[in-house]
Design an enzyme around this catalytic site. Structure first.
Site, PDB file in Angstrom:
ATOM      1  N   LEU A  25       0.599  -1.105   0.319  1.00  0.00           N
ATOM      2  CA  LEU A  25       0.048  -0.086   0.121  1.00  0.00           C
ATOM      3  C   LEU A  25       0.530   1.113   0.309  1.00  0.00           C
ATOM      4  O   LEU A  25       1.913   1.744   0.163  1.00  0.00           O
ATOM      5  CB  LEU A  25      -0.919   0.129   1.211  1.00  0.00           C
ATOM      6  CG  LEU A  25      -1.967  -1.082   0.939  1.00  0.00           C
ATOM      7  CD1 LEU A  25      -2.636  -0.838   3.061  1.00  0.00           C
ATOM      8  CD2 LEU A  25      -2.426  -1.086   0.434  1.00  0.00           C
ATOM      9  N   CYS A  26       0.631   2.120  -0.507  1.00  0.00           N
ATOM     10  CA  CYS A  26       1.078   3.432  -0.861  1.00  0.00           C
ATOM     11  C   CYS A  26       0.535   4.470  -0.940  1.00  0.00           C
ATOM     12  O   CYS A  26      -1.040   4.043  -0.808  1.00  0.00           O
ATOM     13  CB  CYS A  26       2.506   3.589  -1.859  1.00  0.00           C
ATOM     14  SG  CYS A  26       1.829   3.562  -3.223  1.00  0.00           S
ATOM     15  N   ALA A  27       0.316   5.767  -1.097  1.00  0.00           N
ATOM     16  CA  ALA A  27      -0.757   7.265  -1.367  1.00  0.00           C
ATOM     17  C   ALA A  27      -0.716   6.759  -2.661  1.00  0.00           C
ATOM     18  O   ALA A  27      -2.513   7.006  -2.536  1.00  0.00           O
ATOM     19  CB  ALA A  27       0.251   8.739  -1.649  1.00  0.00           C
TER      20      ALA A  27
END
Length: 99
Positions: free
Chosen positions: A7-9
């Site tokens: 998960l990232c921005a």
């Protein structure tokens, strides 16, 4: 086959790391489905995950995400992320999954 969710921005920069992790998993003979998503999709994409890894840009959400999922969750080491070191991240993933 183990499911690893990153998960990232926005799910963009982490996609590059996914490719490196897939190569490392193949070299380790470790079967894994690895994909990157935006942290906003956490509930939809982690239902059957074996591991959730957070990009450094969203590591501040670690405790909240741990509450939302039923598998191990960890922030990716900043140095390994910055160098796109798929081998190091994959090695840590295998440790966390317990294989």
């Amino acid at each position: 086959m183990k499911k690893i969710v990153l998960l990232c921005a926005a799910g963009m920069s982490t996609s590059m790391l996914v490719k490196k992790m897939e190569e490392a998993a193949a070299a380790m003979n470790f079967e894994a489905d690895i994909a990157a998503y935006s942290v906003s999709e956490v509930k939809e994409v982690t239902k059957d995950a074996d591991l959730v890894l957070l990009g450094p840009q969203v590591r501040y959400q670690l405790s909240k995400i741990k509450e939302d999922v039923s598998c191990p969750v960890e922030a990716i080491d900043m140095a390994a992320y910055g160098m796109m070191d798929g081998k190091a991240v994959m090695k840590r993933a295998v440790e966390l999954i317990g294989e």
